[in-house]
Design a protein around this motif. Structure first.
Motif, PDB file in Angstrom:
ATOM      1  N   THR A   1       0.993  11.903   1.617  1.00 44.53           N
ATOM      2  CA  THR A   1      -0.049  12.444   0.734  1.00 44.53           C
ATOM      3  C   THR A   1       0.453  12.702  -0.688  1.00 44.53           C
ATOM      4  O   THR A   1      -0.280  13.255  -1.507  1.00 44.53           O
ATOM      5  CB  THR A   1      -0.630  13.748   1.315  1.00 44.53           C
ATOM      6  OG1 THR A   1       0.420  14.714   1.484  1.00 44.53           O
ATOM      7  CG2 THR A   1      -1.297  13.497   2.660  1.00 44.53           C
TER       8      THR A   1
ATOM      9  N   ILE B   1       0.515   6.837   1.333  1.00 46.95           N
ATOM     10  CA  ILE B   1      -0.615   6.050   1.837  1.00 46.95           C
ATOM     11  C   ILE B   1      -1.619   7.057   2.354  1.00 46.95           C
ATOM     12  O   ILE B   1      -1.500   7.578   3.460  1.00 46.95           O
ATOM     13  CB  ILE B   1      -0.175   5.090   2.964  1.00 46.95           C
ATOM     14  CG1 ILE B   1       0.975   4.194   2.481  1.00 46.95           C
ATOM     15  CG2 ILE B   1      -1.354   4.235   3.429  1.00 46.95           C
ATOM     16  CD1 ILE B   1       1.590   3.348   3.580  1.00 46.95           C
ATOM     17  N   LYS B   2      -2.618   7.375   1.550  1.00 53.79           N
ATOM     18  CA  LYS B   2      -3.476   8.517   1.838  1.00 53.79           C
ATOM     19  C   LYS B   2      -4.590   8.220   2.842  1.00 53.79           C
ATOM     20  O   LYS B   2      -5.161   9.116   3.435  1.00 53.79           O
ATOM     21  CB  LYS B   2      -4.090   9.033   0.533  1.00 53.79           C
ATOM     22  CG  LYS B   2      -3.069   9.444  -0.518  1.00 53.79           C
ATOM     23  CD  LYS B   2      -3.746   9.833  -1.818  1.00 53.79           C
ATOM     24  CE  LYS B   2      -2.725  10.119  -2.897  1.00 53.79           C
ATOM     25  NZ  LYS B   2      -1.924   8.931  -3.250  1.00 53.79           N
ATOM     26  N   SER B   3      -4.923   6.949   3.014  1.00 50.82           N
ATOM     27  CA  SER B   3      -6.064   6.596   3.843  1.00 50.82           C
ATOM     28  C   SER B   3      -5.697   6.650   5.326  1.00 50.82           C
ATOM     29  O   SER B   3      -4.904   5.842   5.816  1.00 50.82           O
ATOM     30  CB  SER B   3      -6.557   5.191   3.494  1.00 50.82           C
ATOM     31  OG  SER B   3      -7.478   4.731   4.447  1.00 50.82           O
ATOM     32  N   SER B   4      -6.273   7.603   6.041  1.00 45.20           N
ATOM     33  CA  SER B   4      -5.999   7.698   7.480  1.00 45.20           C
ATOM     34  C   SER B   4      -6.535   6.470   8.204  1.00 45.20           C
ATOM     35  O   SER B   4      -5.951   6.025   9.195  1.00 45.20           O
ATOM     36  CB  SER B   4      -6.621   8.977   8.052  1.00 45.20           C
ATOM     37  OG  SER B   4      -8.004   9.032   7.792  1.00 45.20           O
ATOM     38  N   GLY B   5      -7.614   5.900   7.681  1.00 46.14           N
ATOM     39  CA  GLY B   5      -8.163   4.690   8.300  1.00 46.14           C
ATOM     40  C   GLY B   5      -7.193   3.523   8.218  1.00 46.14           C
ATOM     41  O   GLY B   5      -7.015   2.779   9.197  1.00 46.14           O
ATOM     42  N   GLU B   6      -6.564   3.358   7.069  1.00 46.28           N
ATOM     43  CA  GLU B   6      -5.572   2.291   6.906  1.00 46.28           C
ATOM     44  C   GLU B   6      -4.389   2.488   7.842  1.00 46.28           C
ATOM     45  O   GLU B   6      -3.897   1.542   8.454  1.00 46.28           O
ATOM     46  CB  GLU B   6      -5.065   2.261   5.469  1.00 46.28           C
ATOM     47  CG  GLU B   6      -5.966   1.572   4.475  1.00 46.28           C
ATOM     48  CD  GLU B   6      -5.293   1.457   3.124  1.00 46.28           C
ATOM     49  OE1 GLU B   6      -4.666   0.410   2.867  1.00 46.28           O
ATOM     50  OE2 GLU B   6      -5.381   2.415   2.346  1.00 46.28           O
ATOM     51  N   LEU B   7      -3.905   3.728   7.924  1.00 46.15           N
ATOM     52  CA  LEU B   7      -2.751   4.011   8.771  1.00 46.15           C
ATOM     53  C   LEU B   7      -3.075   3.758  10.236  1.00 46.15           C
ATOM     54  O   LEU B   7      -2.260   3.204  10.982  1.00 46.15           O
ATOM     55  CB  LEU B   7      -2.295   5.452   8.564  1.00 46.15           C
ATOM     56  CG  LEU B   7      -1.715   5.766   7.181  1.00 46.15           C
ATOM     57  CD1 LEU B   7      -1.499   7.271   7.027  1.00 46.15           C
ATOM     58  CD2 LEU B   7      -0.413   5.010   6.941  1.00 46.15           C
TER      59      LEU B   7
ATOM     60  N   ARG C   1      -5.210  14.488  12.590  1.00 46.88           N
ATOM     61  CA  ARG C   1      -6.411  13.649  12.495  1.00 46.88           C
ATOM     62  C   ARG C   1      -6.174  12.283  13.131  1.00 46.88           C
ATOM     63  O   ARG C   1      -7.062  11.718  13.774  1.00 46.88           O
ATOM     64  CB  ARG C   1      -6.809  13.502  11.025  1.00 46.88           C
ATOM     65  CG  ARG C   1      -8.144  12.856  10.785  1.00 46.88           C
ATOM     66  CD  ARG C   1      -8.695  13.221   9.413  1.00 46.88           C
ATOM     67  NE  ARG C   1      -7.854  12.712   8.324  1.00 46.88           N
ATOM     68  CZ  ARG C   1      -7.168  13.482   7.480  1.00 46.88           C
ATOM     69  NH1 ARG C   1      -7.215  14.806   7.580  1.00 46.88           N
ATOM     70  NH2 ARG C   1      -6.443  12.948   6.515  1.00 46.88           N
TER      71      ARG C   1
ATOM     72  N   LEU D   1      -3.067  15.434   8.493  1.00 47.51           N
ATOM     73  CA  LEU D   1      -3.174  13.988   8.639  1.00 47.51           C
ATOM     74  C   LEU D   1      -2.686  13.536  10.011  1.00 47.51           C
ATOM     75  O   LEU D   1      -3.347  12.726  10.678  1.00 47.51           O
ATOM     76  CB  LEU D   1      -2.368  13.297   7.541  1.00 47.51           C
ATOM     77  CG  LEU D   1      -2.293  11.773   7.611  1.00 47.51           C
ATOM     78  CD1 LEU D   1      -3.676  11.155   7.426  1.00 47.51           C
ATOM     79  CD2 LEU D   1      -1.320  11.231   6.557  1.00 47.51           C
TER      80      LEU D   1
ATOM     81  N   ARG E   1       0.803  -1.221   0.000  1.00 45.90           N
ATOM     82  CA  ARG E   1       0.000   0.000   0.000  1.00 45.90           C
ATOM     83  C   ARG E   1       0.837   1.273   0.000  1.00 45.90           C
ATOM     84  O   ARG E   1       0.293   2.368   0.106  1.00 45.90           O
ATOM     85  CB  ARG E   1      -0.941   0.008   1.212  1.00 45.90           C
ATOM     86  CG  ARG E   1      -2.005  -1.057   1.178  1.00 45.90           C
ATOM     87  CD  ARG E   1      -2.984  -0.821   0.038  1.00 45.90           C
ATOM     88  NE  ARG E   1      -3.765   0.390   0.279  1.00 45.90           N
ATOM     89  CZ  ARG E   1      -4.162   1.222  -0.668  1.00 45.90           C
ATOM     90  NH1 ARG E   1      -3.832   1.018  -1.923  1.00 45.90           N
ATOM     91  NH2 ARG E   1      -4.883   2.278  -0.359  1.00 45.90           N
TER      92      ARG E   1
ATOM     93  N   LYS F   1      -0.871  19.500   4.430  1.00 46.00           N
ATOM     94  CA  LYS F   1      -1.686  18.295   4.288  1.00 46.00           C
ATOM     95  C   LYS F   1      -1.222  17.207   5.250  1.00 46.00           C
ATOM     96  O   LYS F   1      -2.039  16.530   5.887  1.00 46.00           O
ATOM     97  CB  LYS F   1      -1.623  17.785   2.846  1.00 46.00           C
ATOM     98  CG  LYS F   1      -2.307  18.680   1.836  1.00 46.00           C
ATOM     99  CD  LYS F   1      -2.182  18.132   0.424  1.00 46.00           C
ATOM    100  CE  LYS F   1      -3.033  16.890   0.231  1.00 46.00           C
ATOM    101  NZ  LYS F   1      -3.050  16.471  -1.197  1.00 46.00           N
TER     102      LYS F   1
END
Length: 227
Positions: free
Chosen positions: A109, A115-121, A152, A149, A71, A145
């Protein structure tokens, strides 16, 4: 009482895709007034292990690796052995943690590399966000940006030069407040968020040299085109 360390946490050597030898990296780190650095070559920790033997007591070397997951890339700090590429994100993070290390996500980003998905991280258990490197294009835009992140996710910030050429080690670095000047002190500082960043961009010519130098295999890896 806490100690303050200035450390470049993203440095490459000629053991992967840099023109700099380990000896050159060490010399540049000392000339830049750094207290330490992390060697984060691709696919190997051999350069980092050599640096830790050559650096001496006045320069703290963190054995690290830039690891390509399915990813995107992560930075592992405090490794005892290399982590294979092409693991799933959570598996790679778990492997670093199993070795007692800490994970930061570089250029999160940036198109193609991030890896742009904060949920994945968050699900993977990443420990920190690299909010800026000296090579980051449009640095203000991407630093903002990346800071959003990290906020967040509630994660600490780190930074490094992403050095690939002479004269770039220490251009961007992390300031750490540590309880002791050691690997354990640095990792604890990152995990607890006692960090801040100092940013100075590489010149356009330095960025161009990196773009022209990067081998085809590295480009393929970034685009996920390797078999």
């Amino acid at each position: 009482m806490l100690l303050t360390l200035r450390m470049d946490l993203h440095v490459h050597t000629h053991y992967s895709d840099s023109k700099n030898s380990v000896e050159q990296v060490i010399c540049e780190a000392r000339a830049a007034g750094l207290d330490g650095l992390a060697i984060t070559d691709h696919e190997t920790i051999e350069g980092a292990l050599l640096a830790s033997r050559l650096a001496g007591r006045n320069l703290l070397v963190i054995v690290g690796q830039e690891i390509k997951t399915t990813r995107g890339e992560i930075l592992g700090y405090g490794l005892r052995h290399s982590v294979p590429d092409k693991l799933k994100l959570k598996e790679a993070v778990s492997e670093v943690h199993h070795q007692g290390g800490v994970v930061a996500v570089p250029h999160p980003t940036l198109p193609l590399l991030g890896i742009k998905s904060s949920g994945e991280l968050a699900a993977a258990g990443v420990d920190a966000v690299e909010v800026i490197s000296a090579l980051t294009p449009f640095p203000r835009r991407y630093m903002e940006k990346n800071e959003r992140l990290s906020a967040r996710l509630g994660l600490p910030v780190v930074a490094g030069s992403d050095s690939h050429h002479r004269g770039t080690v220490g251009q961007t670095y992390t300031v750490l407040e540590v309880k002791e000047r050691s690997l354990e002190g640095v990792l604890a500082s990152i995990k607890s968020g006692r960090t801040s960043v100092v940013f100075r961009p590489s010149s356009r010519s330095q960025k161009l040299r990196v773009a022209l130098w990067v081998p085809v295999g590295v480009v393929k890896r970034a685009l996920g085109l390797e078999s």
